[in-house]
Write an enzyme that holds these catalytic residues in place. Structure first.
Site, PDB file in Angstrom:
ATOM      1  N   ASP A 182      -5.926  -5.987   5.760  1.00  0.00           N
ATOM      2  CA  ASP A 182      -7.102  -5.458   5.085  1.00  0.00           C
ATOM      3  C   ASP A 182      -8.060  -6.593   4.731  1.00  0.00           C
ATOM      4  O   ASP A 182      -9.264  -6.539   5.003  1.00  0.00           O
ATOM      5  CB  ASP A 182      -6.637  -4.735   3.803  1.00  0.00           C
ATOM      6  CG  ASP A 182      -7.671  -3.787   3.260  1.00  0.00           C
ATOM      7  OD1 ASP A 182      -8.725  -3.618   3.900  1.00  0.00           O
ATOM      8  OD2 ASP A 182      -7.444  -3.223   2.176  1.00  0.00           O
ATOM      9  N   LYS A 230       3.572 -14.496   5.331  1.00  0.00           N
ATOM     10  CA  LYS A 230       3.783 -15.480   4.257  1.00  0.00           C
ATOM     11  C   LYS A 230       5.299 -15.638   4.084  1.00  0.00           C
ATOM     12  O   LYS A 230       5.848 -15.517   2.980  1.00  0.00           O
ATOM     13  CB  LYS A 230       3.094 -14.975   2.984  1.00  0.00           C
ATOM     14  CG  LYS A 230       3.075 -15.960   1.839  1.00  0.00           C
ATOM     15  CD  LYS A 230       2.011 -17.034   1.969  1.00  0.00           C
ATOM     16  CE  LYS A 230       2.110 -18.037   0.834  1.00  0.00           C
ATOM     17  NZ  LYS A 230       1.226 -19.193   0.974  1.00  0.00           N
ATOM     18  N   TYR A 269       0.813  -1.217   0.000  1.00  0.00           N
ATOM     19  CA  TYR A 269       0.000   0.000   0.000  1.00  0.00           C
ATOM     20  C   TYR A 269       0.851   1.275   0.000  1.00  0.00           C
ATOM     21  O   TYR A 269       0.310   2.372   0.042  1.00  0.00           O
ATOM     22  CB  TYR A 269      -0.951   0.018   1.199  1.00  0.00           C
ATOM     23  CG  TYR A 269      -2.114  -0.944   1.059  1.00  0.00           C
ATOM     24  CD1 TYR A 269      -1.969  -2.139   0.373  1.00  0.00           C
ATOM     25  CD2 TYR A 269      -3.346  -0.656   1.614  1.00  0.00           C
ATOM     26  CE1 TYR A 269      -3.015  -3.027   0.245  1.00  0.00           C
ATOM     27  CE2 TYR A 269      -4.408  -1.543   1.485  1.00  0.00           C
ATOM     28  CZ  TYR A 269      -4.231  -2.731   0.805  1.00  0.00           C
ATOM     29  OH  TYR A 269      -5.276  -3.603   0.682  1.00  0.00           O
TER      30      TYR A 269
END
Ligand code: NAD
Length: 338
Positions: free
Chosen positions: A231, A174, A125
């Protein structure tokens, strides 16, 4: 002088209606609050020619706390998102979203009570993206993860857990695939966890986490993660407990915070006094908790629970036909009852 001076942004669309209902509840607390009303969003464009007037930012910087109704993001006008701009200008690095089941809300799960702590400033982002070639056949986006921001958000999550009597922090990542970016986030999370031995710590890979949340959401308490995963997982979690009308949120920085609903301005219902005021009412409860009024926070959450469980004064999305203000009034009455 009032005990608390707070910036109030009523917002666009149905925002002013839900803020009006929220005021019924906050007035019922009897707390000494002075509101400094400011504009942001569509209403601000008419008066100031910008959706984020300097006056509004200055007011929040001065008062350090704001309660905000949802804002309509102008499309195709060249104005940037008010919410993103405010987070950047005020350095609000943590997005806090509690997710709680309420008796009486149609939902597949009954015992969900967790909090998502989402990093708000970096990751994909950060907006560092471009086309690779002139023909625009490929594009790339840079994922930025720093030690500083990771440490700050994980420490925030542990402190939140400690202050709110929560037992476990789960770091979601991840790192098996993104060994540098998420590897860094995970390493930092493990190191910070060593400073908080009173709080249980675990980590989960994000895809497994999505499945675990759908299968056994009651196993989770505080979840801390990077911007994009946060999000996505926070909307997944709002869905677990019956939707947007009940989901509060906060954007929190070193010494400044804005409290609001997760949902938007629902403009198609503007002026109908039909939408559910609960998300902003719960956001205002979080705000009181942030200000140290933990007892009022608990009492407002209980009054909301009792009103929803009673079921006679709830809005359309909860199966009732009460107006926004009738629901707010009932929550205020429940608060006064005890
Ligand atoms: P939205 O959340 O406003 O509404 C989507 C639908 O969810 C509504 O049509 C309604 O059916 C339901 N809904 C939302 N809030 C509800 C409530 N309190 N009670 C009952 N039902 C409710 O999302 P949208 O239509 O995608 O966005 C509308 C505008 O809001 C856009 O301009 C968007 O950019 C903006 N927005 C602002 C914020 C914010 O200010 N924090 C957040 C999200 C979206």
């Amino acid at each position: 002088m009032a005990k608390y001076r707070i910036t109030l942004i009523r917002g666009d669309g149905t925002g002013p209606e839900i803020i009006e209902a929220t005021m019924l509840v906050l007035n019922a607390t009897g707390l000494d609050i002075e509101w400094e009303e400011c504009l942001a969003g569509e209403g601000a464009i008419e008066k100031y020619g910008t959706p984020i007037p300097d006056e509004t930012i200055e007011s929040i910087k001065k008062n350090k706390v704001a309660l905000k109704g949802p804002i309509t993001t102008p499309i195709g006008t060249g104005f940037r998102s008010v919410n993103v701009a405010m987070r950047q200008e005020l350095k609000l690095f943590a997005n806090l979203r509690p997710v709680k089941s309420f008796i009486g809300v149609p939902s597949k799960y009954e015992n969900v009570d967790l909090v998502i702590v989402r990093e708000n400033t970096e990751d994909l982002y950060a907006g560092v993206e471009h086309y690779v070639d002139e023909d625009k056949t490929a594009a790339e986006s840079i994922r930025i993860i720093t030690k500083k921001a990771s440490e700050r958000i994980v420490r925030f999550a542990f402190n939140y857990a400690r202050e709110n009597n929560r037992k476990k922090v789960t770091a979601v990542h991840k790192a098996n695939i993104m060994k540098f970016t998420d590897g860094l986030f995970l390493d930092v999370a493990k190191k910070v966890a060593e400073e908080f031995l009173d709080i249980e710590f675990e980590d989960k890979i994000v895809d497994n986490m999505a499945m675990q949340l759908v299968k056994n959401p009651e196993n989770f308490d505080v979840i801390v993660t990077t911007n994009l995963f946060g999000d996505i997982l926070s909307d997944l979690c709002a869905g677990l407990v019956g939707g947007l009308g009940l989901a509060p949120g906060a954007n929190i920085g070193e010494n400044t915070a804005i409290f609001e609903a997760v949902h938007g301005s629902a403009p198609k219902y503007k002026g109908l006094y039909k939408v559910n005021p609960t998300a902003v009412i719960l956001a205002s409860a979080m705000m009181l908790g942030y200000l140290g009024e933990k007892d009022w926070e608990r009492r407002i959450v209980n009054a909301v629970s009792a009103t929803i469980a009673e079921g006679n004064n709830v809005t359309y999305d909860l199966g009732g036909n009460a107006t926004t203000l009738e629901m707010g009034k009932r929550i205020a009455e429940k608060l006064s009852e005890g």
